[in-house]
Design a protein around this motif. Structure first.
Motif, short mmCIF file in Angstrom:
data_model
loop_
_atom_site.label_atom_id
_atom_site.label_comp_id
_atom_site.label_asym_id
_atom_site.label_seq_id
_atom_site.Cartn_x
_atom_site.Cartn_y
_atom_site.Cartn_z
N PRO A 24 1.49 -11.05 15.54
CA PRO A 24 1.04 -9.82 16.19
C PRO A 24 0.29 -8.91 15.22
CG PRO A 24 3.40 -9.71 15.73
CD PRO A 24 2.95 -11.10 15.38
N SER A 25 -0.37 -7.92 15.76
CA SER A 25 -1.09 -6.94 14.96
C SER A 25 -0.13 -6.28 13.98
CB SER A 25 -1.72 -5.91 15.90
OG SER A 25 -2.40 -4.96 15.15
N GLY A 26 -0.54 -6.14 12.74
CA GLY A 26 0.28 -5.48 11.73
C GLY A 26 1.24 -6.41 11.01
N SER A 27 1.18 -7.72 11.28
CA SER A 27 2.15 -8.64 10.66
C SER A 27 1.70 -9.12 9.27
CB SER A 27 2.42 -9.83 11.59
OG SER A 27 1.23 -10.53 11.90
N GLY A 28 0.49 -8.73 8.86
CA GLY A 28 0.07 -9.05 7.49
C GLY A 28 -0.91 -10.20 7.37
N THR A 65 3.97 1.19 2.26
CA THR A 65 3.84 0.12 3.26
C THR A 65 3.85 -1.24 2.59
OG1 THR A 65 2.47 1.59 4.60
CG2 THR A 65 2.41 -0.76 5.16
N TYR A 68 0.89 -1.17 0.00
CA TYR A 68 0.00 0.00 0.00
C TYR A 68 0.92 1.21 0.00
CZ TYR A 68 -3.66 -3.20 1.62
OH TYR A 68 -4.55 -4.23 1.75
N SER A 104 -4.23 -10.37 8.12
CA SER A 104 -5.52 -9.99 7.55
C SER A 104 -5.39 -9.69 6.06
CB SER A 104 -6.03 -8.77 8.32
OG SER A 104 -7.32 -8.50 7.97
P1 ADP Z 1 -2.65 -8.01 10.80
O1 ADP Z 1 -3.88 -8.62 10.22
O2 ADP Z 1 -1.57 -9.01 11.08
O3 ADP Z 1 -2.95 -7.13 11.96
P2 ADP Z 1 -2.70 -6.36 8.45
O4 ADP Z 1 -2.64 -7.29 7.30
O5 ADP Z 1 -4.02 -5.80 8.82
O6 ADP Z 1 -2.01 -7.06 9.68
O7 ADP Z 1 -1.73 -5.14 8.18
C1 ADP Z 1 -0.36 -5.27 7.81
C2 ADP Z 1 0.21 -3.89 7.56
O8 ADP Z 1 -0.38 -3.33 6.41
C3 ADP Z 1 -0.03 -2.91 8.69
O9 ADP Z 1 1.08 -2.05 8.76
C4 ADP Z 1 -1.27 -2.15 8.20
O10 ADP Z 1 -1.34 -0.86 8.75
C5 ADP Z 1 -1.02 -2.11 6.71
N1 ADP Z 1 -2.29 -2.05 5.95
C6 ADP Z 1 -3.27 -2.99 5.96
N2 ADP Z 1 -4.28 -2.62 5.17
C7 ADP Z 1 -3.92 -1.42 4.64
C8 ADP Z 1 -4.54 -0.51 3.74
N3 ADP Z 1 -5.77 -0.75 3.22
N4 ADP Z 1 -3.88 0.63 3.44
C9 ADP Z 1 -2.68 0.88 3.95
N5 ADP Z 1 -2.02 0.07 4.81
C10 ADP Z 1 -2.64 -1.07 5.14
#
Ligand code: ADP
Ligand code: ADP
Length: 225
Positions: A37-41, A16, A13, A43
């Motif tokens: 952990p949160s933010g590891s990718g 990022t 993104y 989702s």
């Molecule tokens: P997790 O599910 O492990 O918490 P995510 O996949 O949600 O992690 O997010 C991984 C990284 O990508 C994070 O830094 C998050 O902020 C970023 N991110 C996720 N979705 C978006 C988006 N739509 N736009 C910008 N950054 C995103």
């Protein structure tokens, strides 16, 4: 056949790098937990599997088909979200029947199949209620019934238990495991909770900073963290 193969999956993104390099084969009928952990990718990986995000690199195969560029509605996946995402203006049974309606299943069969799924998750007595009046655990059961009603090859679960209190979450883990064994579908379940992953998973995939750093059976992963 619903073996899933992710090869060199990446999602950016802007600056990022949400997912850097994820490669794994998920067996037909397996329950894989993505843990990290949160933010590891986690989702983002799941959303790419669902067809809700397009990878910036890499491929996704489900069975023999390359689905990398297919939209969600052309995939044999169904998703359960953390916030349940139930339709507030439809009754419980209408929620469960919705996907069948989209598939063109006739009204009588729709009702029958939706009712059967509601019985399976012990929510049949709530069929005509508004889902907004249900408790968190009940909403989760309805969301699960809605996803399973369309007979997906792959069920994707994005932190489905993290809005429930600990006891309820533990009860639902046991139920999810039973449902997985009964339906024999491939489940990919995202969580940040180690105990949950340990209870549920056939294999656990550990995510860190956009990479899948380890994949193994729960005992292996816990012994060699
Ligand atoms: P997790 O599910 O492990 O918490 P995510 O996949 O949600 O992690 O997010 C991984 C990284 O990508 C994070 O830094 C998050 O902020 C970023 N991110 C996720 N979705 C978006 C988006 N739509 N736009 C910008 N950054 C995103
Ligand atoms: P999760 O960890 O379950 O992905 P988040 O709260 O991180 O939950 O993300 C919720 C939604 O916001 C997702 O659709 C995700 O793609 C999006 N998102 C996450 N981080 C960012 C970001 N930095 N910029 C824009 N959208 C984001």
């Amino acid at each position: 056949m619903s073996e899933i193969t992710l090869s060199g999956l990446e999602k950016r993104y802007g600056d990022t790098l949400a997912v850097e390099d994820v490669s794994v084969t998920i067996d037909d009928g397996e329950l894989l937990c993505l843990l990290g952990p949160s933010g590891s990718g986690k989702s983002t990986t799941l959303r790419m599997l669902a067809g809700l995000e397009t990878p910036t690199d890499g491929t996704i195969h489900i069975g023999d088909e390359d689905v990398t560029d297919r939209p969600a509605y052309e995939r044999t996946t169904a998703t359960v979200f953390q916030d349940w995402a139930l339709f507030p203006h439809k009754t419980v049974i209408e929620n469960v029947a919705f996907g069948l309606k989209m598939e063109g299943v006739g009204k009588t069969e729709r009702r029958e199949r939706a009712r059967g799924m509601l019985e399976r998750v012990r929510m049949e007595s709530h069929a005509d209620e508004n889902p907004m009046n249900l408790s968190g655990g009940q909403k989760q059961r309805v969301a699960l019934a809605r996803a399973l009603a369309v007979n997906p090859d792959v069920l994707l679960l994005d932190e489905p238990l993290s809005n429930l209190d600990k006891r309820l979450s533990e009860d639902m883990q046991i139920e999810l495991r039973e449902i997985h064994e009964e339906f024999e579908e491939t489940f990919v379940h995202v969580t940040h909770d180690q105990d949950e992953a340990f209870t549920l998973a056939d294999r656990i995939g550990i995510m860190a900073e956009g990479n899948l750093v380890q994949v193994g059976e729960p005992d292996e992963v816990y012994e060699n963290p």
